[in-house]
Design a protein around this motif. Sequence first.
Motif, PDB file in Angstrom:
ATOM      1  N   ILE A  87     -28.369 -40.142 -15.580  1.00  0.00           N
ATOM      2  CA  ILE A  87     -29.284 -39.026 -15.366  1.00  0.00           C
ATOM      3  C   ILE A  87     -28.547 -37.706 -15.579  1.00  0.00           C
ATOM      4  O   ILE A  87     -27.465 -37.481 -15.045  1.00  0.00           O
ATOM      5  N   ARG A 158     -35.637 -40.267 -12.771  1.00  0.00           N
ATOM      6  CA  ARG A 158     -35.873 -40.869 -14.086  1.00  0.00           C
ATOM      7  C   ARG A 158     -37.170 -40.344 -14.696  1.00  0.00           C
ATOM      8  O   ARG A 158     -37.244 -40.065 -15.895  1.00  0.00           O
ATOM      9  N   GLU A 161     -36.691 -36.875 -16.107  1.00  0.00           N
ATOM     10  CA  GLU A 161     -36.033 -36.911 -17.416  1.00  0.00           C
ATOM     11  C   GLU A 161     -37.017 -37.244 -18.530  1.00  0.00           C
ATOM     12  O   GLU A 161     -36.948 -36.678 -19.627  1.00  0.00           O
TER      13      GLU A 161
END
Length: 254
Positions: A87, A158, A161
């Motif tokens: 990440i 996540r 992102e």
Amino acid sequence: MALLEVKNISKSFGGVLAIQGFSLEADAGQIHGIIGPNGAGKTTIFNVISGVYPADEGTVILDGKDITRMEQYKITRQGMGRTFQNIRLFKGLTVEENVMCAFDPQSRYMIFGGILPTPARRREEKRGRELCGQYLEAVGMKDYRYENPENLSYGMQRRIEIARALMCGPKVLLLDEPAAGLNPTEVGELTDLIRRISGEYGFGILLIEHRLELIMSISDVIHVQNFGKTIAVGTPGQVQRDPQVIEAYLGKEE
């Protein structure tokens, strides 16, 4: 012509052939999975396609344009979005600010607008916030837009992102192990998310993943890599029955 054409790309590091003649054709709305044991060259494929590394041989064509020797930021502007294994969110910035970072390269105001708050700049900032809200809602994170990512769960990070990658306006989206570190519930939610954004936005998706239950359930085509070589290409059912794939994952019986 396919949306993304990867033709016989190869990449070496010293005497090690990380990729040997990898090819792929992905159409809009298709999900291509790339699997293989550790060290099979999966992430190197992504790095060559997205311009992190130059290819030693072969070509990469995105929507009819040769991007093989193009700089990474220009490839992004051509329509390539990407997430990474680890990440890479900015600490100290809110969720919204992290996603908005990807909007700057496509902002439509002149250099003067970067110095003074011109009407064109204000219009672009409004457009960026609206897009940011749209993509955060798409990944289920709109209610957290003013939070700091480091205070949120790994699964939520996540999703942030992925929203940032969507903010680039991709024609093709590369997801590098998006389920890494997620629990089974989060993996199921991520699987549903990838299916939904693929259907909703219609771009091509390339997916690297070690969670075989995820990749087998959503991929249209799977490419199996081993020691830099492609040993199988086909539907999930086809690759699961392929003897070379079974040997690569389970070994060969004496």
